[in-house]
Design an enzyme around this catalytic site. Structure first.
Site, PDB file in Angstrom:
ATOM      1  N   ASP A 128       2.177   1.961   6.699  1.00  0.00           N
ATOM      2  CA  ASP A 128       2.577   2.719   5.724  1.00  0.00           C
ATOM      3  C   ASP A 128       4.013   3.349   6.261  1.00  0.00           C
ATOM      4  O   ASP A 128       4.342   3.433   7.362  1.00  0.00           O
ATOM      5  CB  ASP A 128       1.575   3.882   4.985  1.00  0.00           C
ATOM      6  CG  ASP A 128       2.100   4.353   3.428  1.00  0.00           C
ATOM      7  OD1 ASP A 128       3.356   3.743   3.162  1.00  0.00           O
ATOM      8  OD2 ASP A 128       1.301   4.691   2.748  1.00  0.00           O
TER       9      ASP A 128
HETATM   10  C1  BGC Z   1       3.551   5.021   0.263  1.00  0.00           C
HETATM   11  C2  BGC Z   1       3.115   3.542   0.025  1.00  0.00           C
HETATM   12  C3  BGC Z   1       4.423   2.840  -0.364  1.00  0.00           C
HETATM   13  C4  BGC Z   1       5.484   3.009   0.744  1.00  0.00           C
HETATM   14  C5  BGC Z   1       6.696   2.351   0.287  1.00  0.00           C
HETATM   15  C6  BGC Z   1       4.674   5.165   1.351  1.00  0.00           C
HETATM   16  O1  BGC Z   1       5.109   6.384   1.296  1.00  0.00           O
HETATM   17  O2  BGC Z   1       2.389   5.618   0.571  1.00  0.00           O
HETATM   18  O3  BGC Z   1       2.420   3.423  -0.913  1.00  0.00           O
HETATM   19  O4  BGC Z   1       4.095   1.494  -0.689  1.00  0.00           O
HETATM   20  O5  BGC Z   1       5.714   4.293   0.799  1.00  0.00           O
HETATM   21  O6  BGC Z   1       7.536   2.796  -0.709  1.00  0.00           O
END
Ligand code: BGC
Length: 771
Positions: A305
């Site tokens: 993530d």
């Molecule tokens: C979130 C993810 C997301 C990623 C990209 C993160 O902060 O937890 O779910 O896909 O950002 O935007």
């Protein structure tokens, strides 16, 4: 694909020929038609291997690097990641994927650099949070889950993929399949609710919707099951918090939807921000290597993530980036999202022999494989077609599709005295509430590519019905100042302007429709709440209006279960209208006026108050489940009932359904038998309608204690007025077993109860014994 039969020598000659052709192709980047034909005859794994053999260590590590684009930001601003540096890395072939780049023109530009300016011309994955649509938005995923309509959910993901792919995107960071029992956590809006069985069915529907049945088509995109794992169990519902759960919850509740996504062919997984039992999951070998890539044999890749490799340091599990890189790479995090850790550390770590090159090769193989499967090597610009972009994004047929799923997602919570549906003529109606004319909140939180203020409001939806006199009064402001995806929402708690006017209006009408709830940015990432009542001055407004006119239909717009005990006691009709996306107001109006008979059922329990959380239908009995002696020594609270405000699976219709002839076909079975269960469902009311017939079991005694109820089947059935249908369920090992604390799936002999009905608290019960 055709299979070519050849002996080993022929094969080797062909392989060398391909490598030469491939090299020439990559250098000149102009593949002839026949060369492409030959390439296509070779399996993806062979193509991956031959490319891998040509890559330098730097180029390999580059494939493990995912950069955010240059405009939208969906996480904390990274340090040291200037646009200039990213362009430089892109040109060197040190970037494997990018996120938050959208629009054919923009995607084409970065893809062109990757394909035409780098040594090997490896195309980029272009990722984006296509969570519930791209430009045309479906309901938020939690709402959609309330439809229990797997076909509609799949179709909604299909629409999302069609629009996103037309904008150059080839990879979505969805579906989120995190089970959660805690509505304080803002991200419950993004998932399928609290139940692993329903969650697994929905995970499958969404994966199939995004990926279709041919990933090389230019309207199908790679999906990503996230967040692996247990993010939804953050302590106290606080975002990014510790997770400490037992093996039984992990295997029986958290993992099943991820397994369902893997079994449905999802191409990628995303790990999560939380730690699990003391180990940040981005660095968890147990989750990523042992379970996902080991036991489940998952052959796609795992993306971290946003900067979660870095965050291993802040968790106190690695002392610096170097150690974080070692831990994450060994643990099986293949692609570093905007963390800048792998690109800075991994080359040296391999050169020093600290990280084995085989770990890098494995990660790169997985990433390249997905690129091949998407057809990007055959045509890197397959998603970059301006005509397609113009024609598909925001297409009328997509509006029709999202309206369809929006109607199906609405849940009728209460309808005392059949106040709903509204009469279409001769009524005076006052529409009141800060969300009544709101065109922004219904878009929810994940709507980066959609334009602000583009949802159909409830006011606009109701104005389509011209037979009544409709007036509109905001009543009170919900928020103060501007709202944005990355900013805290400021709630109005002081300005009461508008309440008096709304009350005066309510006094003179036949029916009041009040649209209250949460602003669209009050749920989603980084949006945990400790109060789940109506935010700001809305409760005050509701009570003031109620004092002069009790004929109120309360329409809720919210991204999570709310604790609305007062409203439930006093307000005769309550409609859960969630955040329903672009067509929100039309969907709600059609339900209010009875042009659509509501059929949604709650995918998550509504608590009476926050103190009951976590509250969920599939709880354990405890050793003192009931009050047998009229004293305090049983499992309860002294100040609130044990029951929820609205249980999982609850949802009314304008018609009524009667269940009869409930039969388990037999009383004793052997492990491995298939058990047939049937029930007749009759539409006994005045409208045609749909019912979600739900089947629950209880395994009365287990080597691991079993929940008091577990959903094990459901069917969405349409019934005309007066019609009866027999619904059949099958129970077999797949439904009757569970995971023990070693993570093994077992089925045990014993006594079972079976329940069938229209919600998780149904009392229609039967039983059988498994020998
Ligand atoms: C979130 C993810 C997301 C990623 C990209 C993160 O902060 O937890 O779910 O896909 O950002 O935007």
């Amino acid at each position: 694909m055709k299979t070519i039969l050849m002996n080993r020598n022929q094969y080797n000659v062909l392989l060398i020929l391909i490598m030469v052709l491939c090299f020439l192709g990559c250098v000149t980047n102009k593949k002839s038609g026949s060369q492409m034909e030959v390439m296509k005859e070779i399996s993806v794994d062979q193509r991956v291997d031959s490319l891998l053999a040509k890559m330098t260590l730097e180029e390999k590590v580059g494939q493990m690097n995912l950069y955010n684009g240059f405009w939208d930001v969906t996480g904390p601003t990274p340090q040291g990641g200037s646009a200039k540096l990213k362009y430089e890395h892109l040109k060197k072939g040190w970037v494997g994927a990018m996120l938050n780049i959208r629009g054919v023109e923009n995607v084409k530009e970065v893809q062109r650099i990757a394909v035409e300016e780098t040594r090997l011309g490896i195309p980029l994955l272009i990722g984006f949070d296509v969570i519930h649509g791209y430009k045309t938005l479906s309901p938020i995923p939690l709402a959609e889950s309330a439809s229990w309509d797997l076909e509609a959910i799949r179709n909604s993901a299909r629409v999302a993929a069609t629009e996103a792919s037309a904008a150059g995107i080839n990879w979505t960071f969805a579906p989120m399949v995190d089970i959660s029992r805690d509505p304080r956590w803002g991200r419950v809006m993004e998932g399928g609710g609290e139940d692993p069985y329903l969650g697994s069915k929905i995970a499958k529907a969404r994966v199939l919707g995004f990926q279709g049945n041919d990933l090389t088509k230019n309207n199908t995109i790679a999906a990503c099951a996230k967040h692996f794992a247990a993010y939804g169990f953050s302590e106290a519902g606080k975002e990014y918090n510790t997770v400490d759960i037992g093996t039984s919850t992990l295997y029986n509740t958290v993992l099943p939807p991820f397994k369902a996504a893997a079994d449905s062919g999802v191409k990628t997984f995303m790990n999560s921000f939380n730690e699990l039992n003391g180990v940040p999951v981005t660095g968890s070998e147990f989750l990523q290597r042992d379970i996902l890539k080991g036991a489940w044999d998952f052959d796609g890749f795992v993306v971290s993530d946003w900067a979660s490799i870095n965050e291993i340091i802040f968790w106190g599990h690695a002392k610096d980036k170097r150690q974080a890189a070692i831990i994450a790479a060994r643990a099986g995090s293949d692609l570093d999202m905007e963390g800048h850790v792998y690109i800075q550390e991994l080359v040296q770590l391999v050169q020093e022999g600290v990280v084995q090159e085989s770990i890098i090769d494995d990660a790169v193989r997985r990433i390249l494989k997905v690129k091949f499967e998407l057809g990007l090597f055959d045509n890197p610009y397959t998603y970059c077609d301006e005509t397609n972009e113009k024609e598909n994004i925001g297409h009328t047929k997509h509006h029709e599709a999202v309206l369809d799923v929006a109607k199906k997602s609405i849940v009728l919570l209460k309808n005392q005295g059949n106040l709903l549906p509204l009469q279409k003529e001769g009524q005076k109606i006052a529409l009141i509430g800060p969300l009544a004319a709101d065109k922004n909140s219904p878009l929810g939180s994940w709507r980066i590519a959609s334009d602000d203020h583009t949802a159909v409001s409830v006011l606009e939806g109701m104005q389509q019905y011209t037979g009544n006199t409709l007036t509109h009064h905001k009543g009170v402001e919900l928020v103060v100042g501007n709202t944005a995806f990355i900013e805290e929402v400021q709630i109005n708690t002081t300005n009461r302007t508008g309440i008096d006017e709304a009350v005066a209006a309510a006094q003179t009408v036949d029916v009041v429709v009040m649209v209250l709830g949460e602003h669209g940015f009050q749920s989603g990432e980084g949006r945990s709440r400790t109060h789940l009542d109506l935010p700001g001055l809305q409760q005050e407004l509701l009570e003031a209006v109620y004092a002069v006119n009790q004929n109120i239909v309360l329409v809720l717009n919210n991204g999570r279960p709310l604790a609305i005990e007062w409203a439930t006691e006093h307000i005769p009709a309550i409609v859960e209208g969630w955040q329903l996306g672009t067509q929100s107001g039309n969907a709600i109006a059609q339900v209010l006026y009875g042009d659509y008979n509501p059929s949604g059922k709650l995918p998550m329990t509504f608590p009476r108050n926050v103190g009951q959380i976590p509250i969920y239908y599939n709880y354990k009995s405890t050793g003192r489940p009931v009050d047998t002696n009229d004293n305090v020594f049983w499992s309860h609270y002294t100040d609130v009932d044990n029951t929820p405000l609205y249980p999982f699976g609850h949802g009314l219709s304008y018609t009524t359904f009667q269940y009869s002839n409930f039969k388990v076909h037999g009383t004793e079975f052997k492990i491995g038998d298939t058990i047939k269960v049937t029930v007749d469902v009759t539409n006994t009311g005045d409208y045609d309608g749909k019912e979600v017939v739900q089947l629950y079991i209880r395994d009365l005694f287990g080597s691991i204690t079993r929940p008091v109820r577990e959903l094990k089947g459901f069917e969405l059935v349409s019934l005309k007025k007066g019609e009866t249908k027999t619904i059949e369920f099958k129970l077999s090992n797949k439904e009757l077993g569970f995971f023990n604390n070693q993570g093994e799936y077992i089925v045990e002999a014993g006594d079972f109860e079976v329940f069938v009905g229209g919600s998780s608290i149904t009392s229609l019960q039967s039983s059988f014994t498994l020998k």
